[in-house]
Write a protein that holds these residues in place. Structure first.
Motif, PDB file in Angstrom:
ATOM      1  N   GLN A   1       0.757  -1.426  -0.096  1.00 42.89           N
ATOM      2  CA  GLN A   1      -0.080  -0.008   0.099  1.00 42.89           C
ATOM      3  C   GLN A   1       0.589   1.325  -0.076  1.00 42.89           C
ATOM      4  O   GLN A   1       2.150   1.295   0.160  1.00 42.89           O
ATOM      5  N   THR A   2       0.319   2.272  -0.291  1.00 42.89           N
ATOM      6  CA  THR A   2       0.986   3.727  -0.324  1.00 42.89           C
ATOM      7  C   THR A   2       0.165   4.585   0.666  1.00 42.89           C
ATOM      8  O   THR A   2      -1.020   4.836   0.833  1.00 42.89           O
TER       9      THR A   2
ATOM     10  N   GLY B   1      -9.771   3.535   4.305  1.00 38.53           N
ATOM     11  CA  GLY B   1      -8.567   3.264   3.986  1.00 38.53           C
ATOM     12  C   GLY B   1      -7.660   4.108   4.651  1.00 38.53           C
ATOM     13  O   GLY B   1      -7.029   5.040   4.415  1.00 38.53           O
TER      14      GLY B   1
ATOM     15  N   GLY C   1      -4.611   3.225   5.965  1.00 37.40           N
ATOM     16  CA  GLY C   1      -3.420   2.875   5.703  1.00 37.40           C
ATOM     17  C   GLY C   1      -2.312   3.576   6.464  1.00 37.40           C
ATOM     18  O   GLY C   1      -2.200   3.075   7.636  1.00 37.40           O
ATOM     19  N   SER C   2      -1.668   4.610   6.542  1.00 34.95           N
ATOM     20  CA  SER C   2      -0.533   5.104   7.435  1.00 34.95           C
ATOM     21  C   SER C   2      -1.112   5.930   8.535  1.00 34.95           C
ATOM     22  O   SER C   2      -0.609   6.171   9.518  1.00 34.95           O
TER      23      SER C   2
ATOM     24  N   GLN D   1      -3.776  10.893   6.322  1.00 34.47           N
ATOM     25  CA  GLN D   1      -5.322  11.618   5.935  1.00 34.47           C
ATOM     26  C   GLN D   1      -5.917  11.771   7.399  1.00 34.47           C
ATOM     27  O   GLN D   1      -6.480  12.750   7.477  1.00 34.47           O
TER      28      GLN D   1
ATOM     29  N   GLU E   1      -9.881   0.128   7.733  1.00 37.03           N
ATOM     30  CA  GLU E   1      -8.373  -0.509   7.230  1.00 37.03           C
ATOM     31  C   GLU E   1      -8.670  -1.863   7.208  1.00 37.03           C
ATOM     32  O   GLU E   1      -9.278  -2.574   8.058  1.00 37.03           O
ATOM     33  N   ARG E   2      -8.524  -2.465   5.881  1.00 39.55           N
ATOM     34  CA  ARG E   2      -9.002  -3.891   5.693  1.00 39.55           C
ATOM     35  C   ARG E   2      -7.510  -4.840   6.190  1.00 39.55           C
ATOM     36  O   ARG E   2      -7.654  -5.838   6.120  1.00 39.55           O
TER      37      ARG E   2
ATOM     38  N   LEU F   1      -1.764  -2.669   8.926  1.00 42.25           N
ATOM     39  CA  LEU F   1      -1.550  -1.406   8.873  1.00 42.25           C
ATOM     40  C   LEU F   1      -2.561  -0.899   9.944  1.00 42.25           C
ATOM     41  O   LEU F   1      -2.349   0.232  10.274  1.00 42.25           O
TER      42      LEU F   1
ATOM     43  N   ASP G   1     -14.016  -4.304   6.498  1.00 45.11           N
ATOM     44  CA  ASP G   1     -14.028  -3.980   5.104  1.00 45.11           C
ATOM     45  C   ASP G   1     -14.893  -2.681   4.774  1.00 45.11           C
ATOM     46  O   ASP G   1     -16.192  -2.544   5.047  1.00 45.11           O
ATOM     47  N   GLY G   2     -14.281  -1.883   4.187  1.00 49.05           N
ATOM     48  CA  GLY G   2     -14.869  -0.391   3.742  1.00 49.05           C
ATOM     49  C   GLY G   2     -16.040  -0.561   2.943  1.00 49.05           C
ATOM     50  O   GLY G   2     -16.746   0.538   3.015  1.00 49.05           O
TER      51      GLY G   2
ATOM     52  N   THR H   1     -10.241   6.549   0.325  1.00 43.19           N
ATOM     53  CA  THR H   1      -8.972   6.638  -0.413  1.00 43.19           C
ATOM     54  C   THR H   1      -8.159   5.512  -0.920  1.00 43.19           C
ATOM     55  O   THR H   1      -6.896   5.341  -1.075  1.00 43.19           O
TER      56      THR H   1
ATOM     57  N   MET I   1      -9.345  -0.643  -4.042  1.00 44.61           N
ATOM     58  CA  MET I   1     -10.303  -0.737  -3.015  1.00 44.61           C
ATOM     59  C   MET I   1     -10.590  -2.388  -3.130  1.00 44.61           C
ATOM     60  O   MET I   1     -11.225  -2.725  -4.177  1.00 44.61           O
ATOM     61  N   ILE I   2     -10.317  -3.029  -2.024  1.00 47.37           N
ATOM     62  CA  ILE I   2     -10.528  -4.581  -2.223  1.00 47.37           C
ATOM     63  C   ILE I   2     -11.518  -4.838  -1.142  1.00 47.37           C
ATOM     64  O   ILE I   2     -11.320  -4.533  -0.120  1.00 47.37           O
TER      65      ILE I   2
END
Ligand code: SAH
Length: 223
Positions: free
Chosen positions: A66-67, A93, A95-96, A99, A114-115, A119, A141-142, A158, A214-215
């Motif tokens: 991921q990024t 999402g 992530g880090s 955001q 977050e999935r 993370l 799951d978003g 995101t 998005m998964i």
């Protein structure tokens, strides 16, 4: 005499001001968004080997494939969301967590999903350690949103979705705004979607973008 930590701090303050100046040249006009960018320590959300580049307007790998989005994209999505302090916001999402931190700086009551378990867990600890206690992290799951917390004033996605997730549309208040990247990997755009009434949504195609997909489902194995 300053110690090393304060000197480092000064370096990052100067770099953040430089980044804000760059973003002002790129259509980011909301002073509260610019202020949040100026106050948020992005260098604490990336791999320590990238410290020198923390305030470049670039996306970086954060693990698990991921990024962290580039600051311009974070600023643009945040500006499109028209955030007002105290609003209830759903982020898909985490992530880090960068955001999330920007939205927290702006006084949102943020629920972030977050999935990827790794993370989720790192971002939750990081946001907590930094004192962002108006961010609530969820490992789920978003695509299903957070029906137990809905409705939301605003929703920010995101990761790039092929189409508009139905559950998220239902969880947006009337008058609320959702900002979401949609399309195929090479042909993705940020959309701003406003819920006009129970049944009506107005969609505005904003600009071309690049996001990880998005998964559906969750990933609990450390990678
Ligand atoms: N906002 C993040 C950007 C992270 S990249 C930041 O500032 O760092 C997008 C993230 O969305 C990834 O961490 C990915 O695992 C997550 N994601 C993808 N599909 C998801 C889904 N269905 N539900 C929740 N998170 C998802």
């Amino acid at each position: 005499m300053k110690n090393d930590i304060n000197e480092d701090y000064d370096i990052y303050v100067a770099r953040r001001k430089q980044l804000v100046a760059e973003l002002k040249e790129m259509k980011i006009t909301n002073p509260e968004v610019l202020n949040a960018i100026e106050n948020t320590p992005r260098h604490l959300f990336i791999d320590q080997s990238l410290l020198a580049f923390a305030y470049e307007n670039k996306a970086y790998q954060i693990g698990c494939g991921q990024t962290i989005s580039q600051p311009y994209t974070v600023a643009l999505q945040t500006q499109l969301l028209e955030p007002r302090a105290g609003e209830k916001v759903l982020e898909i999402g985490t992530g880090s967590g960068y955001q999330s931190a920007i939205l927290a700086e702006m006084g949102m009551n943020l629920f972030s999903v977050e999935r990827q378990y790794t993370l989720y867990s790192i971002a939750k600890t990081r946001l907590n350690d930094l004192g962002y206690n108006n961010v609530h992290c969820y490992f789920s799951d978003g695509f299903t949103g957070l029906p137990e917390i809905a409705p939301f004033d605003k929703i920010i996605v995101t990761a790039g979705s092929a189409s508009l997730p139905q559950a998220l549309m239902h969880q947006l208040k009337i008058g609320g705004i959702m900002v979401i990247p949609m399309g195929q990997q090479q042909n993705m755009y940020i959309y701003k979607i406003k819920r006009i009434s129970m049944a009506d949504f107005r969609s505005e195609k904003i600009e071309n973008c690049a996001f990880v997909p998005m998964i559906s489902g969750v990933e609990s194995q450390p990678l």
